[in-house]
Design an enzyme around this catalytic site. Structure first.
Site, PDB file in Angstrom:
ATOM      1  N   LYS A 137       7.255  40.537 -14.147  1.00 46.14           N
ATOM      2  CA  LYS A 137       8.595  41.020 -14.482  1.00 46.14           C
ATOM      3  C   LYS A 137       9.584  39.849 -14.520  1.00 46.14           C
ATOM      4  O   LYS A 137      10.417  39.751 -15.416  1.00 46.14           O
ATOM      5  CB  LYS A 137       9.050  42.070 -13.457  1.00 46.14           C
ATOM      6  CG  LYS A 137       8.326  43.401 -13.638  1.00 46.14           C
ATOM      7  CD  LYS A 137       8.495  44.352 -12.464  1.00 46.14           C
ATOM      8  CE  LYS A 137       7.616  45.578 -12.674  1.00 46.14           C
ATOM      9  NZ  LYS A 137       7.521  46.448 -11.501  1.00 46.14           N
TER      10      LYS A 137
ATOM     11  N   GLN B 230      10.084  46.941  -5.642  1.00 45.09           N
ATOM     12  CA  GLN B 230       8.676  47.163  -5.986  1.00 45.09           C
ATOM     13  C   GLN B 230       8.024  48.106  -4.966  1.00 45.09           C
ATOM     14  O   GLN B 230       8.079  47.878  -3.767  1.00 45.09           O
ATOM     15  CB  GLN B 230       7.937  45.808  -6.017  1.00 45.09           C
ATOM     16  CG  GLN B 230       6.509  45.878  -6.496  1.00 45.09           C
ATOM     17  CD  GLN B 230       6.377  46.316  -7.950  1.00 45.09           C
ATOM     18  OE1 GLN B 230       7.072  45.833  -8.833  1.00 45.09           O
ATOM     19  NE2 GLN B 230       5.487  47.272  -8.203  1.00 45.09           N
TER      20      GLN B 230
ATOM     21  N   ASP C  19      14.718  51.323 -13.109  1.00 45.58           N
ATOM     22  CA  ASP C  19      13.409  51.987 -13.041  1.00 45.58           C
ATOM     23  C   ASP C  19      13.529  53.465 -13.420  1.00 45.58           C
ATOM     24  O   ASP C  19      12.525  54.123 -13.691  1.00 45.58           O
ATOM     25  CB  ASP C  19      12.871  51.910 -11.601  1.00 45.58           C
ATOM     26  CG  ASP C  19      11.704  50.948 -11.464  1.00 45.58           C
ATOM     27  OD1 ASP C  19      11.095  50.614 -12.501  1.00 45.58           O
ATOM     28  OD2 ASP C  19      11.392  50.548 -10.323  1.00 45.58           O
TER      29      ASP C  19
END
Ligand code: NAP
Length: 285
Positions: free
Chosen positions: A53, A97, A120
């Site tokens: 990412k 994460q 997200d």
């Protein structure tokens, strides 16, 4: 029928070229889109995802920040860091994460992220807005699936879509996005009886199960479109999907491979969401 392999890398490349241009334009207007990725502990898979990412973010000309904490960090300390990022003007997207250590609540962490930076798309506000068709950050994997189909020119309206898996991050939101595009959606899960009978009726199958090569050719009708979300290891330790690619590709009209299908799209949509967040800031200036 010849099968078309949907190349997620190629589609991602095209979307990323456009993102790069938009980032350049934003920078000229004084805003560099910034993504903060928070990694807790030393899970090797999480580290790989986070590194990818970060790399992708930098390749787009975005500002990428990696914030690392040991496994032992307290929930309160993590929440405080998120609150700080919420008000940091150089950061437009915040991603923590998952999975988190057991002593930290996923729900509390997700809800601590301001919905305006929830790239997200996991915050209940964004989930709710998506459900009722309002502008929202869409969760990256289902968003990537829809973009993939759109860019391949595959019509979704009126199709029967069977989704196998009902997780909050893939299966459930994928169904909502297909519904919004006027598909007829059926959800299947581990308690579903006679799964092959249901999947055999599907024009589009989305497999988000987490079981290596689970969907065999007898699950698929001739000419169906098969989207494989799974990321598993096969008997030789190689990355593979939830679909038995070699047998299913004989029947499908379109199929996504693993690797090189949905995976690259997920990170691309994270970048797209970060760009959207930065553009929203500009709009409200
Ligand atoms: P998850 O939370 O474990 O959910 C799996 C779903 O599959 C559950 O709804 C479960 O049903 C269902 N299921 C399990 N066994 C089944 C069976 N025998 N028959 C029918 N349904 C069954 O997984 P997830 O997070 O959604 O991820 C799914 C897969 O996608 C994993 O391989 C993951 O690594 C991969 N993934 C890939 C990406 C990407 O970017 N490519 C992103 C996210 C996830 P119940 O609800 O009844 O338990």
């Amino acid at each position: 029928m010849p099968t078309n392999i949907i190349d997620g890398k190629e589609i991602s490349f095209q979307i990323r070229e456009n993102i790069k241009l938009e980032v350049e334009e934003l920078i000229e207007q004084g805003i560099t889109p910034g993504l903060a990725v928070v990694l807790i502990g030393n899970n090797p898979a999480s580290r790989t995802y986070v590194t990818n990412k970060q790399k992708s973010c930098k390749a787009m000309g975005m500002h990428g920040v990696l914030i690392e904490f040991p496994e032992t960090i307290s929930e309160e300390a993590l929440l405080n860091k998120i609150r700080e990022l919420n008000t940091d003007e150089t950061i437009h997207g915040i991603l923590v994460q998952l999975p988190l250590p057991k002593h930290i609540s996923d729900a509390k962490v997700i809800e601590a992220i301001t919905p305006e930076k929830d790239v997200d798309g996991f915050h209940p506000i964004n989930v709710g807005k998506m459900m009722i068709g309002q502008d929202a950050f869409l969760p990256c994997t289902p968003y990537g699936i829809m973009e993939m189909l759109r860019m391949k020119g595959i019509e979704v309206e009126g199709k029967h879509v069977v989704i196998i898996g009902r997780s909050n991050i893939v299966g459930k939101p994928a169904g909502q996005l297909f519904l919004k595009e006027n598909a007829t959606v059926t959800y299947c899960h581990s308690k579903t009886k006679n799964l092959p009978r249901i999947t055999h009726q599907a024009d589009i199958i989305v497999a988000a199960i987490g079981r290596a090569k689970f969907i065999k050719d007898e699950y698929v009708k001739d000419g169906a479109i098969v989207i494989d979300v799974g990321m598993n290891k096969d008997e030789d330790g190689k990355l593979c999907g939830d679909v038995d690619f070699e047998s299913v590709k004989q029947k499908a009209s379109y199929i996504t491979p693993v690797p090189g299908g949905v995976g690259p799209m997920t990170i691309t949509m994270l970048l797209q969401n970060t760009l959207k967040s930065a553009k929203d800031v500009l709009k409200h200036r």
